[in-house]
Scaffold this motif. Structure first.
Motif, PDB file in Angstrom:
ATOM      1  N   ASP A 167       0.806  -1.232   0.000  1.00  0.00           N
ATOM      2  CA  ASP A 167       0.000   0.000   0.000  1.00  0.00           C
ATOM      3  C   ASP A 167       0.833   1.273   0.000  1.00  0.00           C
ATOM      4  N   LEU A 168       2.125   1.167  -0.217  1.00  0.00           N
ATOM      5  CA  LEU A 168       3.032   2.324  -0.236  1.00  0.00           C
ATOM      6  C   LEU A 168       3.189   2.980   1.138  1.00  0.00           C
ATOM      7  N   LEU A 169       2.669   2.334   2.183  1.00  0.00           N
ATOM      8  CA  LEU A 169       2.763   2.914   3.525  1.00  0.00           C
ATOM      9  C   LEU A 169       3.377   1.959   4.546  1.00  0.00           C
ATOM     10  N   ASN A 170       2.987   0.692   4.473  1.00  0.00           N
ATOM     11  CA  ASN A 170       3.529  -0.333   5.381  1.00  0.00           C
ATOM     12  C   ASN A 170       4.578  -1.120   4.612  1.00  0.00           C
ATOM     13  N   TRP A 171       5.747  -1.293   5.207  1.00  0.00           N
ATOM     14  CA  TRP A 171       6.894  -1.790   4.427  1.00  0.00           C
ATOM     15  C   TRP A 171       7.534  -3.036   5.009  1.00  0.00           C
ATOM     16  N   PHE A 172       7.987  -3.873   4.090  1.00  0.00           N
ATOM     17  CA  PHE A 172       8.861  -4.996   4.409  1.00  0.00           C
ATOM     18  C   PHE A 172      10.234  -4.630   3.854  1.00  0.00           C
ATOM     19  N   HIS A 173      11.207  -4.577   4.706  1.00  0.00           N
ATOM     20  CA  HIS A 173      12.554  -4.174   4.278  1.00  0.00           C
ATOM     21  C   HIS A 173      13.347  -5.409   3.869  1.00  0.00           C
ATOM     22  N   LEU A 174      13.832  -5.396   2.654  1.00  0.00           N
ATOM     23  CA  LEU A 174      14.544  -6.539   2.068  1.00  0.00           C
ATOM     24  C   LEU A 174      16.058  -6.300   2.147  1.00  0.00           C
ATOM     25  N   PRO A 175      16.843  -7.343   1.855  1.00  0.00           N
ATOM     26  CA  PRO A 175      18.302  -7.138   1.845  1.00  0.00           C
ATOM     27  C   PRO A 175      18.690  -6.093   0.791  1.00  0.00           C
ATOM     28  N   VAL A 176      19.832  -5.482   1.008  1.00  0.00           N
ATOM     29  CA  VAL A 176      20.367  -4.530   0.025  1.00  0.00           C
ATOM     30  C   VAL A 176      20.424  -5.224  -1.346  1.00  0.00           C
ATOM     31  N   ALA A 177      19.925  -4.549  -2.380  1.00  0.00           N
ATOM     32  CA  ALA A 177      19.820  -5.181  -3.703  1.00  0.00           C
ATOM     33  C   ALA A 177      21.165  -5.241  -4.424  1.00  0.00           C
ATOM     34  N   VAL A 178      21.855  -4.130  -4.485  1.00  0.00           N
ATOM     35  CA  VAL A 178      23.182  -4.107  -5.127  1.00  0.00           C
ATOM     36  C   VAL A 178      24.134  -3.221  -4.328  1.00  0.00           C
ATOM     37  N   LYS A 179      25.371  -3.664  -4.253  1.00  0.00           N
ATOM     38  CA  LYS A 179      26.399  -2.964  -3.464  1.00  0.00           C
ATOM     39  C   LYS A 179      27.566  -2.590  -4.366  1.00  0.00           C
TER      40      LYS A 179
ATOM     41  N   ILE B  56      -8.917  37.051   9.819  1.00  0.00           N
ATOM     42  CA  ILE B  56      -8.952  35.799   9.056  1.00  0.00           C
ATOM     43  C   ILE B  56      -9.961  34.872   9.710  1.00  0.00           C
ATOM     44  N   THR B  57     -10.775  34.224   8.886  1.00  0.00           N
ATOM     45  CA  THR B  57     -11.676  33.216   9.436  1.00  0.00           C
ATOM     46  C   THR B  57     -11.235  31.850   8.940  1.00  0.00           C
ATOM     47  N   ALA B  58     -10.982  30.967   9.905  1.00  0.00           N
ATOM     48  CA  ALA B  58     -10.710  29.578   9.540  1.00  0.00           C
ATOM     49  C   ALA B  58     -12.079  28.931   9.383  1.00  0.00           C
ATOM     50  N   LYS B  59     -12.509  28.773   8.143  1.00  0.00           N
ATOM     51  CA  LYS B  59     -13.877  28.319   7.879  1.00  0.00           C
ATOM     52  C   LYS B  59     -14.077  26.892   8.369  1.00  0.00           C
ATOM     53  N   ALA B  60     -13.185  26.035   7.988  1.00  0.00           N
ATOM     54  CA  ALA B  60     -13.291  24.635   8.379  1.00  0.00           C
ATOM     55  C   ALA B  60     -11.889  24.109   8.603  1.00  0.00           C
ATOM     56  N   VAL B  61     -11.666  23.559   9.768  1.00  0.00           N
ATOM     57  CA  VAL B  61     -10.372  22.937  10.053  1.00  0.00           C
ATOM     58  C   VAL B  61     -10.656  21.523  10.564  1.00  0.00           C
ATOM     59  N   LYS B  62     -10.081  20.542   9.899  1.00  0.00           N
ATOM     60  CA  LYS B  62     -10.229  19.149  10.338  1.00  0.00           C
ATOM     61  C   LYS B  62      -8.847  18.655  10.712  1.00  0.00           C
ATOM     62  N   VAL B  63      -8.771  18.037  11.866  1.00  0.00           N
ATOM     63  CA  VAL B  63      -7.469  17.535  12.317  1.00  0.00           C
ATOM     64  C   VAL B  63      -7.614  16.071  12.714  1.00  0.00           C
ATOM     65  N   TRP B  64      -6.896  15.235  12.033  1.00  0.00           N
ATOM     66  CA  TRP B  64      -6.914  13.810  12.364  1.00  0.00           C
ATOM     67  C   TRP B  64      -5.610  13.426  13.025  1.00  0.00           C
ATOM     68  N   GLN B  65      -5.709  12.575  14.030  1.00  0.00           N
ATOM     69  CA  GLN B  65      -4.495  11.908  14.507  1.00  0.00           C
ATOM     70  C   GLN B  65      -4.209  10.776  13.547  1.00  0.00           C
ATOM     71  N   MET B  66      -2.941  10.537  13.314  1.00  0.00           N
ATOM     72  CA  MET B  66      -2.548   9.559  12.300  1.00  0.00           C
ATOM     73  C   MET B  66      -1.937   8.324  12.931  1.00  0.00           C
ATOM     74  N   ASN B  67      -2.344   7.190  12.388  1.00  0.00           N
ATOM     75  CA  ASN B  67      -1.773   5.923  12.815  1.00  0.00           C
ATOM     76  C   ASN B  67      -0.318   5.825  12.337  1.00  0.00           C
ATOM     77  N   SER B  68       0.440   4.955  12.969  1.00  0.00           N
ATOM     78  CA  SER B  68       1.792   4.664  12.487  1.00  0.00           C
ATOM     79  C   SER B  68       1.718   3.526  11.475  1.00  0.00           C
ATOM     80  N   THR B  69       2.708   3.474  10.614  1.00  0.00           N
ATOM     81  CA  THR B  69       2.776   2.376   9.650  1.00  0.00           C
ATOM     82  C   THR B  69       3.784   1.344  10.153  1.00  0.00           C
ATOM     83  N   SER B  70       3.736   0.155   9.565  1.00  0.00           N
ATOM     84  CA  SER B  70       4.616  -0.899  10.066  1.00  0.00           C
ATOM     85  C   SER B  70       5.869  -1.024   9.207  1.00  0.00           C
TER      86      SER B  70
END
Ligand code: DQQ
Length: 550
Positions: free
Chosen positions: A58-70, A526-540
């Motif tokens: 999903d481009l957010l939770n990652w499996f880290h693989l061995p270094v591909a080329v050195k 200035i009027t802040a017409k609409a402000v939405k604030v979400w707490q964000m989960n961590s990715t793995s």
């Protein structure tokens, strides 16, 4: 060390440990998104450059693989630098074409192949020793000015690829250039005459990318595969990273595959002198086509602005910015939109809503959001109409970087948000708008990031960055901000412009981090017409070999 652990981002891509820079060879392959990246597997600073490798659903939770080329051959012993990966349409071989550095630090191109193309994870890579290196700089090109090959188009009629390589020509006028090669196999490469494009006075072009975007008609809203280069209603975006100033620029224009020349729509908005992908700490960006969601996705890395010693103490350096979808902006017709991929919204947890908050001249309003270290914020602002119509500021030529930042008060700005702020506002990162009305009546709206108070630590590069973007009649000013411990990414007006900052708060951390609205305009409420604030989960982040315990 507590000071160093809180900086680690919760939902941004990071290495297991040590150093990272450019994204390389991103792609979708057999059910997995692959990200390779410039990586020092041994230390937290640039050197021993290898290709790190990770995969994700999903481009957010990652499996880290061995270094591909050195770096372990004479032709890449100074480093396995940036390149690209191509799946060959005829036989399915997966070919990596990369920049190798010799011991003299000369840059030459070499090839590695996925050992087993039937492995969706492409864990093992083999260098093609019999043919390497496959390409050296052509006459007239400096031996250290030749890197970052990137395929831009596949001609199905004669089964040839076109690919671009960035360079410079100092015998002209410190001219940034991109060259075009053709190849059928990535082993025999032929330089086409002339250059794709060049711009004087901007210096070396790194990480050149050229991709199609739908500019009208039925493909609007979709990202395009490189095979769509010649489709109707398509424009071509040329992007290059300016090595002289470490910023990514792009311009919109047209590419002619027959003459292999690209021309900008507007010469005054050319690559390196016109539009930035991002105004802040964001570099070496590169796109790929995601066939699952029919979109073009951009990666760019966010380096450190603290000291090298601090990185060594942390044991790691750099993040990748949040992946962005890239679309042509049909409303303005003059820019692209870069916007966090929609998967980011799946990380949203509790949400706090605020509406019609009036922020008086010279005041701040705290938004009580709870934990404020991992946030997704959307905000819309309206400026007092009378002020907007009548206030005239002498044509001051407002410039985010040199006009005093969030504390310097003008008639119609600055106003916006303080994030990663402590209670007494002595430590904060400001994202703000500054509107100037010139004496000719024209309005100029700027998005700026002010890092000057972002940390009480003293070994940090702090700047104010930003620039103008288009606001159309009747539009409210809108802002989206991703906050992730020590990285702040802001997107204005649906992604017409953006700014990324690496910040190192010392007090505005853990439960002490807060969010405020602020208005430092002298001439407008200035009027802040609409402000939405979400707490964000961590990715793995899981590390190879994968076991149930990790
Ligand atoms: N980084 C790579 C080069 C590229 C530069 C080396 C851009 O290939 O030109 O790590 O950041």
């Amino acid at each position: 060390n507590q000071m160093l652990t809180w900086q680690r981002a919760g939902f941004h891509f990071r290495t297991v440990k040590n150093y990272m820079n450019d994204p390389s060879g991103p792609m979708y392959y057999k059910g997995w998104y692959h990200l390779f990246y410039q990586h020092n597997p041994n230390y937290a600073y640039w050197g021993d450059i290898s290709w790190g490798h990770a995969v994700s659903r999903d481009l957010l939770n990652w499996f880290h693989l061995p270094v591909a080329v050195k770096p372990d051959r004479w032709y890449d012993i100074y480093g396995v630098w940036t390149g690209s990966i191509t799946v060959m349409p005829d036989d399915g071989r997966v070919v990596m074409l990369y920049t190798g550095g010799t011991k003299e630090k000369y840059q030459i191109m070499s090839v590695a192949m996925a050992a087993d193309p039937s492995d969706p994870l492409l864990v093992e890579w083999v260098k093609y020793d019999e043919v390497n290196p496959v390409l050296r700089p052509p006459p007239g090109i400096g031996l250290t000015d030749f890197r970052d090959p990137n395929p831009i188009w596949y001609n199905t009629t004669d089964s040839t690829w076109q690919l671009v390589i960035g360079s410079k020509n100092d015998s002209l006028q410190h001219t940034g250039i991109a060259m075009v090669y053709t190849t059928k196999d990535f082993i025999n490469l032929t330089l086409l005459p002339g250059v794709l494009h060049s711009v004087d006075h901007v210096g070396m072009w790194e990480c050149v990318d050229l991709f199609p975007v739908a500019s009208s008609g039925p493909l609007i809203g979709r990202g395009l595969d490189r095979s769509m280069m010649l489709a109707d209603n398509v424009k071509h975006v040329l992007k290059a990273s300016m090595n002289d100033e470490w910023h990514d620029y792009y311009a919109i224009g047209s590419y002619d595959v027959a003459t292999h020349r690209w021309v900008p729509d507007d010469e005054s908005v050319d690559v390196g002198i016109g539009m930035r992908i991002d105004w802040g700490k964001f570099y070496a960006s590169r796109t790929f086509y995601d066939p699952v969601k029919e979109r073009r996705v951009m990666w760019g890395y966010v380096g450190e602005t603290d000291s090298g010693d601090a990185d060594v103490a942390k044991g790691w350096a750099s993040f990748q910015g949040i992946p962005r979808t890239v679309l042509f902006d049909v409303k303005t017709g003059t820019n692209v939109l870069t916007w966090p991929i929609e998967e980011v919204e799946s990380l949203r947890m509790t949400r706090k809503d605020f509406s019609d908050i009036v922020v008086n001249k010279g005041s701040t309003v705290e938004l009580h959001v709870g934990d404020a270290n991992q946030l997704d914020i959307e905000a819309e602002f309206e400026m007092d109409k009378d002020a907007l119509e009548t206030a005239i500021e002498a044509d001051i030529g407002y410039n985010c970087s040199s006009s005093g930042g969030a504390v310097s008060r003008g008639v119609l700005g600055p106003f916006g948000l303080f994030v990663l702020a402590n209670q007494d506002l002595t430590e904060l990162t400001a994202t703000y708008f500054y509107v100037s009305r010139a004496t000719d009546g024209s309005l100029h709206t700027h998005l700026c990031h002010d890092e000057m108070r972002s940390s009480k630590a003293n070994d940090i590069v702090k700047r104010v960055v930003g620039g103008t973007f288009t606001v159309l009649d009747g539009e409210l000013l809108s802002l989206r901000i991703l906050v992730d411990h020590s990285i702040v990414e802001s997107f204005a007006q649906g992604g017409r412009t953006s700014a990324t900052s690496r910040v190192y708060p010392t007090e505005a951390i853990y439960e002490r981090a807060r969010v405020f609205l602020f208005n430092n305009a002298t001439g407008a409420t200035i009027t802040a017409k609409a402000v939405k604030v979400w707490q964000m989960n961590s990715t793995s982040n899981q590390y190879y070999p994968f076991t149930s315990s990790n």
